[in-house]
Design an enzyme around this catalytic site. Structure first.
Site, PDB file in Angstrom:
ATOM      1  CD  GLU A   1      -2.426   1.846   0.367  1.00  0.00           C
ATOM      2  OE1 GLU A   1      -3.269   1.108  -0.185  1.00  0.00           O
ATOM      3  OE2 GLU A   1      -2.190   3.026  -0.010  1.00  0.00           O
TER       4      GLU A   1
ATOM      5  CB  SER B   1     -22.392   7.094   0.554  1.00  0.00           C
ATOM      6  OG  SER B   1     -22.173   8.037  -0.463  1.00  0.00           O
TER       7      SER B   1
ATOM      8  CB  ILE C   1     -24.858   3.093   1.075  1.00  0.00           C
ATOM      9  CG1 ILE C   1     -25.187   4.500   1.571  1.00  0.00           C
ATOM     10  CG2 ILE C   1     -26.145   2.287   0.834  1.00  0.00           C
ATOM     11  CD1 ILE C   1     -25.913   5.353   0.558  1.00  0.00           C
TER      12      ILE C   1
ATOM     13  CG  HIS D   1     -25.478   0.787  -2.793  1.00  0.00           C
ATOM     14  ND1 HIS D   1     -26.392   1.813  -2.704  1.00  0.00           N
ATOM     15  CD2 HIS D   1     -24.256   1.381  -2.863  1.00  0.00           C
ATOM     16  CE1 HIS D   1     -25.747   2.977  -2.721  1.00  0.00           C
ATOM     17  NE2 HIS D   1     -24.452   2.746  -2.811  1.00  0.00           N
TER      18      HIS D   1
ATOM     19  CB  ILE E   1     -13.539  -1.194  -7.732  1.00  0.00           C
ATOM     20  CG1 ILE E   1     -12.775  -2.348  -8.375  1.00  0.00           C
ATOM     21  CG2 ILE E   1     -14.556  -1.719  -6.718  1.00  0.00           C
ATOM     22  CD1 ILE E   1     -13.638  -3.357  -9.161  1.00  0.00           C
TER      23      ILE E   1
HETATM   24  C1  LIG Z   1     -18.297   9.776  -3.020  1.00  0.00           C
HETATM   25  C2  LIG Z   1     -18.321   8.293  -3.077  1.00  0.00           C
HETATM   26  C3  LIG Z   1     -19.369   7.590  -2.495  1.00  0.00           C
HETATM   27  C4  LIG Z   1     -19.416   6.202  -2.566  1.00  0.00           C
HETATM   28  N1  LIG Z   1     -20.406   5.545  -1.904  1.00  0.00           N
HETATM   29  C5  LIG Z   1     -20.433   4.191  -1.888  1.00  0.00           C
HETATM   30  C6  LIG Z   1     -21.428   3.507  -1.162  1.00  0.00           C
HETATM   31  O1  LIG Z   1     -22.248   4.103  -0.486  1.00  0.00           O
HETATM   32  N2  LIG Z   1     -21.471   2.155  -1.235  1.00  0.00           N
HETATM   33  C7  LIG Z   1     -20.569   1.450  -1.955  1.00  0.00           C
HETATM   34  O2  LIG Z   1     -20.686   0.239  -1.995  1.00  0.00           O
HETATM   35  N3  LIG Z   1     -19.564   2.084  -2.630  1.00  0.00           N
HETATM   36  C8  LIG Z   1     -19.481   3.433  -2.597  1.00  0.00           C
HETATM   37  N4  LIG Z   1     -18.470   4.086  -3.260  1.00  0.00           N
HETATM   38  C9  LIG Z   1     -17.474   3.306  -3.956  1.00  0.00           C
HETATM   39  C10 LIG Z   1     -16.399   2.754  -3.033  1.00  0.00           C
HETATM   40  O3  LIG Z   1     -15.921   3.749  -2.167  1.00  0.00           O
HETATM   41  C11 LIG Z   1     -15.248   2.220  -3.842  1.00  0.00           C
HETATM   42  O4  LIG Z   1     -15.731   1.365  -4.809  1.00  0.00           O
HETATM   43  C12 LIG Z   1     -14.236   1.433  -2.997  1.00  0.00           C
HETATM   44  O5  LIG Z   1     -13.838   2.143  -1.872  1.00  0.00           O
HETATM   45  C13 LIG Z   1     -13.042   1.107  -3.826  1.00  0.00           C
HETATM   46  O6  LIG Z   1     -12.098   0.447  -3.024  1.00  0.00           O
HETATM   47  P1  LIG Z   1     -10.674   0.104  -3.571  1.00  0.00           P
HETATM   48  O7  LIG Z   1     -10.037  -0.728  -2.554  1.00  0.00           O
HETATM   49  O8  LIG Z   1     -10.794  -0.430  -4.949  1.00  0.00           O
HETATM   50  O9  LIG Z   1      -9.977   1.525  -3.740  1.00  0.00           O
HETATM   51  P2  LIG Z   1      -9.052   2.319  -2.734  1.00  0.00           P
HETATM   52  O10 LIG Z   1      -9.650   2.410  -1.395  1.00  0.00           O
HETATM   53  O11 LIG Z   1      -8.682   3.586  -3.380  1.00  0.00           O
HETATM   54  O12 LIG Z   1      -7.786   1.395  -2.601  1.00  0.00           O
HETATM   55  C14 LIG Z   1      -6.744   1.402  -3.537  1.00  0.00           C
HETATM   56  C15 LIG Z   1      -5.456   1.539  -2.806  1.00  0.00           C
HETATM   57  O13 LIG Z   1      -4.376   1.367  -3.695  1.00  0.00           O
HETATM   58  C16 LIG Z   1      -3.317   2.159  -3.291  1.00  0.00           C
HETATM   59  N5  LIG Z   1      -2.375   2.353  -4.383  1.00  0.00           N
HETATM   60  C17 LIG Z   1      -2.553   3.083  -5.494  1.00  0.00           C
HETATM   61  N6  LIG Z   1      -1.456   3.078  -6.254  1.00  0.00           N
HETATM   62  C18 LIG Z   1      -0.550   2.325  -5.617  1.00  0.00           C
HETATM   63  C19 LIG Z   1       0.800   1.965  -5.889  1.00  0.00           C
HETATM   64  N7  LIG Z   1       1.451   2.386  -6.971  1.00  0.00           N
HETATM   65  N8  LIG Z   1       1.461   1.173  -5.010  1.00  0.00           N
HETATM   66  C20 LIG Z   1       0.817   0.740  -3.884  1.00  0.00           C
HETATM   67  N9  LIG Z   1      -0.435   1.065  -3.585  1.00  0.00           N
HETATM   68  C21 LIG Z   1      -1.127   1.858  -4.431  1.00  0.00           C
HETATM   69  C22 LIG Z   1      -4.028   3.428  -2.876  1.00  0.00           C
HETATM   70  O14 LIG Z   1      -3.233   4.227  -2.031  1.00  0.00           O
HETATM   71  C23 LIG Z   1      -5.274   2.899  -2.194  1.00  0.00           C
HETATM   72  O15 LIG Z   1      -5.144   2.790  -0.806  1.00  0.00           O
HETATM   73  C24 LIG Z   1     -18.399   5.493  -3.227  1.00  0.00           C
HETATM   74  C25 LIG Z   1     -17.340   6.193  -3.796  1.00  0.00           C
HETATM   75  C26 LIG Z   1     -17.274   7.583  -3.714  1.00  0.00           C
HETATM   76  C27 LIG Z   1     -16.114   8.300  -4.271  1.00  0.00           C
END
Ligand SMILES: Cc1cc2nc3c(=O)[nH]c(=O)nc-3n(C[C@H](O)[C@H](O)[C@H](O)COP(=O)(O)OP(=O)(O)OC[C@H]3O[C@@H](n4cnc5c(N)ncnc54)[C@H](O)[C@@H]3O)c2cc1C
Lengths: 326, 472
Positions: free
Chosen positions: B31, B45, B47, B49, B333
């Site tokens: 990370e 949010s 949620i 869903h 995602i």
């Molecule tokens: C405003 C908003 C509201 C939302 N509401 C909802 C909701 O109510 N319900 C729902 O189900 N979803 C919701 N979502 C969607 C949800 O937040 C995301 O789909 C989810 O958090 C994605 O998770 P992730 O682990 O893919 O991404 P992230 O949490 O971004 O994880 C990716 C990680 O990779 C790391 N990374 C990036 N590049 C590198 C690198 N080169 N080397 C090492 N690490 C790296 C980053 O630092 C980060 O920590 C919402 C999104 C937004 C923006």
């Protein structure tokens, strides 16, 4: 059975201490003073500048000196039990109090309660300043605590939002610590601060004060990098083409104080939503008989001397109330 | 040599790690931020869903419905607070009721249960603050709420307990493939048989490092505004308008800590670091939600933030790359990624199996995690018990949210290194005074526990130091 005390005072700052002394002088023999911090004195402990006591003591004192005079008297009176690191989590209409201490949860009932819980600062969030949320944005009082209590310098180049007294005093404090204060931004046409502070804290150091201006946006990813400033008209609307930027790593917010009255509210005291103070016809009294409020929790005062005066009255009122119900 | 390296410690990466930690595999999460869940997963949010508002043939729709079921089980096992509050999608006229019926039909195809259309009399009783002009709504009972970052923390903690290595402050900068993958990072070179790219907003950069050029993440910003806890019961359900092309609309949200929230906006932006909020965002949110709940007052806003949805086309992209074998992309995602995360994890696990990875269950897998204690959620009896066991529970640090020293110390033991890490885990600094009173105390505890000087304490790592130096 819950332990019963005559008078419980919440808050051991200048207000709570004055209320305790006054209640004792007016005949209350059993007083419990609860303070959440590890010292008495409240916010005065971090106010190392002078300007306190001119009115009450007819002397110029620093904040801690002013507090110390009350502390010594409070500690000398055995009828006043001081309980530090004691955090009140609940106050009921029946004046039952629950408080936490390291290792302990206690419940006590009081004949009368004085709330001397002080105030908190308005935050950047309340002022709705647009932009990012990097490190380097501080309520002015927090910056003061960092410097004066912790010995830490919050930033190298600062812009201060709001020209209330705390903002002005912090402009000087930062400058004396070697940081550069680039501007004080005030949305009103006039500063709310004391005239002596404008002269001694800004003018003496050549710090510009922008009246009728506001911060339109804060920039920066990890740490603040700059702020956009814009002029506003009489209705606080932005005046077109007046925007300019100031590079800085720090923004202090000094946008006013809010009385802390969550406990009063919990006890069902009628509140004025706008000022967050108890609604009452008489100074220091509330809609709940036997619950009193004093000091900055009752009303924001610009000098601690007025807090003392107000709280002495609250102590007297509580003493009279206790006598009456006995 | 690792069997699997997961790039990205958001809710998706940690859910995958936790799922795969059931097997005898050598797994690591890399990370880039100093703590887990500092990416998209921290600002959304919250949620869970039910799956409505998705096309019935979409991957995200399917994974959302499945995730909704899995999250509750996971929440029980890992001690995460989950509440099924239900959602209402509202209609103002007959035409809109027709659209509700379509959404219901689409939802039924996805397997969503117990949906029904409710009318004014039901709304008047069950959702009294709703705009009286709303004549009907689609009630979807299976919608719920969770704390998104705590979900990621608890997943990663359980994964770590089951042997997953977690490296933070470990940005991946380059990937080479020979027989195995060589992953260059801030903490050195890791080699691995498989890579799972769960890098959120930066998944396209990671894909490109592996030679895959057809993924482009476009951030879509959502500004959100939190209201005072005193307004906790302004609604009983999550309130949705009819969805638009690009989003589920601006909502009235219940959050797991009690504060209602309004938002999010949906704005296409270029900059993956643009987390700013602005007046036009606020104005848009206020005018949208006032149409749903007219009594919402901007004066009750106590905090705000923005998050960026990692969007790449319409659907999630979850696949093993044909051109780069054993490289699995989990990209694009966007919402409902939080909900879908546990289902995504299972999906990835299946992809690994088909790709030929040998799986063997661990006999000593530990599925449970003890629930984190929060004073603010405890009644008097429980308080008495925990304070008598550990004195520090009676030592209050954050007055607005009632957070004790014991909780701060526990957060640090569980991985918090920064002021934000403490905030997300414990709520300290997130109340009315926004850390005005407790910042210095928390800095001291961090400094003592982590054995670093006060002037090295940061908000969230990198150059986000709280102070610049000690007084000369
Ligand atoms: C405003 C908003 C509201 C939302 N509401 C909802 C909701 O109510 N319900 C729902 O189900 N979803 C919701 N979502 C969607 C949800 O937040 C995301 O789909 C989810 O958090 C994605 O998770 P992730 O682990 O893919 O991404 P992230 O949490 O971004 O994880 C990716 C990680 O990779 C790391 N990374 C990036 N590049 C590198 C690198 N080169 N080397 C090492 N690490 C790296 C980053 O630092 C980060 O920590 C919402 C999104 C937004 C923006």
């Amino acid at each position: 059975m819950m332990k019963e005390r005559d008078l419980i005072i919440v808050g051991g700052g200048p207000a709570g201490m004055a209320a305790a002394l006054s209640a004792y002088e007016h005949g209350v023999q059993d007083i419990l003073l609860l303070e959440r911090d590890q010292f008495l004195g409240g916010i005065l402990n971090q106010c190392v500048h002078t300007g306190f006591g001119l009115n009450y003591f007819k002397e110029v004192l620093a904040g801690p000196e002013y507090a110390d005079r009350f502390m010594k008297r409070v500690i000398a009176i055995k009828e006043i039990e001081v309980s530090l690191k004691s955090f009140v989590i609940k106050l009921s209409q029946k004046k039952e109090i629950t408080f936490l201490k390291p290792g302990k949860i206690s419940e006590v009932k009081a004949k009368a309660v004085i709330l001397a819980t002080g105030c908190r600062e308005r935050t950047r969030e309340m002022a709705h300043i647009a932009g990012t949320r990097p490190a380097g944005i501080f309520p002015a009082g927090l910056a003061q605590k960092l410097i004066n209590i912790e010995g830490l310098i919050p930033g190298n180049e600062a812009v201060i939002v709001g020209s209330g007294d705390i903002g002005l005093i912090m402009a000087r404090r930062l400058t004396l610590e070697g940081s550069k204060v680039k501007a004080v931004i005030e949305i009103q046409k006039k500063s709310k601060g004391l005239q002596r502070n404008i002269v001694q804290c800004l003018e003496d150091f050549g710090i510009p004060l922008y009246l009728s201006h506001k911060i339109a946006r804060i920039h920066g990813a990890d740490r603040v990098s700059k702020v956009d400033v814009v002029q506003v008209d009489d209705n606080f609307k932005e005046v077109p083409n007046t925007s300019f930027s100031i590079g800085c790593d720090t923004v202090l917010i000094s946008a006013g104080l809010i009385p802390e009255n969550e406990l009063a509210e919990m006890a069902g005291v009628d509140m004025d939503r706008k000022t967050n103070t108890p609604l009452s016809k008489e100074q220091n009294k509330t809609s709940v008989d036997g619950i009193f409020v004093c000091g900055n929790a009752c009303q924001i005062y610009d000098l601690v001397d007025w807090v003392t005066k107000d709280s002495l009255l609250a102590g007297k009122q509580a003493a009279e109330y206790i006598k009456r119900i006995k | 040599m690792h069997d699997i390296i997961i790039i990205g410690g958001g809710v998706v990466g940690t859910a995958i790690a936790r799922e795969l930690s059931k097997y005898r595999l050598k797994i690591a999460i890399l990370e880039k931020e100093v703590e887990i869940a500092f990416g998209v997963s921290k600002s959304n949010s919250g949620i869970i869903h039910p799956g409505t508002q998705n096309k019935s043939n979409s991957l995200k729709g399917k994974l959302c419905v499945e995730g909704n079921k899995l999250v509750r089980k996971l929440a029980k096992k890992l001690g995460i607070d989950f509440k099924e509050v239900g959602q209402l999608i509202v209609a103002f006229n007959q035409e809109e009721i027709e659209r509700l019926k379509e959404i219901k039909k689409e939802g039924e195809l996805l397997g969503i249960k117990k949906m029904k259309i409710v009318f004014r009399p039901w709304l008047a009783v069950n959702e009294p603050n709703l705009n009286p002009e709303i004549i009907a709504a689609l009630l979807v009972p299976s919608a719920g709420i969770i704390s998104p970052y705590r979900m990621a923390y608890d997943l990663s903690e359980n994964a770590a307990k089951n042997g997953v290595e977690i490296y933070t402050d470990c940005e991946v900068t380059n990937i080479k493939k020979d027989k195995y993958f060589e992953i260059e990072s801030k903490l050195g070179v890791f080699s691995s048989r498989y890579i799972i790219n769960a890098a959120g907003l930066f998944a396209d950069d990671i894909a490109r490092m592996a030679g895959i050029k057809d993924i482009k993440i476009k951030p879509r910003k959502g500004q959100e505004f939190l209201l005072d806890k005193k307004k906790e019961n302004i609604t009983n359900h999550l309130i949705f308008p009819l969805p638009s092309q690009t989003s589920k609309g601006t909502l009235v949200i219940k959050t797991s800590d009690g504060n209602p929230m309004i938002g999010p906006t949906a704005e296409e932006v270029e900059d993956k670091y643009d987390l700013s909020t602005d007046e036009s965002g606020l104005a848009q949110v206020i005018s949208s939600v006032k149409r749903l709940v007219p009594s919402i007052n901007p004066k009750d806003i106590i905090a705000y933030f923005a998050g960026l949805r990692p969007v790449s086309g319409e659907d999630f992209i979850i696949r093993e790359e044909k051109s780069v074998k054993r490289f699995i992309n989990v990209a694009g995602i966007q919402s409902p990624g939080l909900t879908a995360a546990p289902a995504i994890a299972l999906y990835v696990s299946k992809l690994l199996k088909t790709s030929g990875l040998k799986f063997k269950r661990k006999l000593n897998f530990k599925p449970f995690r003890r629930k984190t204690i929060h004073l603010f959620q405890s009644d008097k009896k429980l308080m008495k018990k925990i304070i008598s066991k550990n004195k520090a529970f009676g030592d209050i640090v954050c007055r607005c949210e009632l957070v004790s020293r014991a909780e701060i110390e526990a957060a640090i033991e569980r991985g918090a290194k920064t002021m934000d890490g403490i905030k997300f885990r414990t709520r300290a600094q997130s109340g009315r005074c926004h850390g005005g009173f407790c910042t210095t105390r928390i800095m001291r505890i961090l400094s003592e526990k982590l054995n670093i000087p006060l002037n090295e304490i940061s908000k969230r790592g990198g150059k986000s130091g709280i102070v610049v130096k000690e007084r000369g």
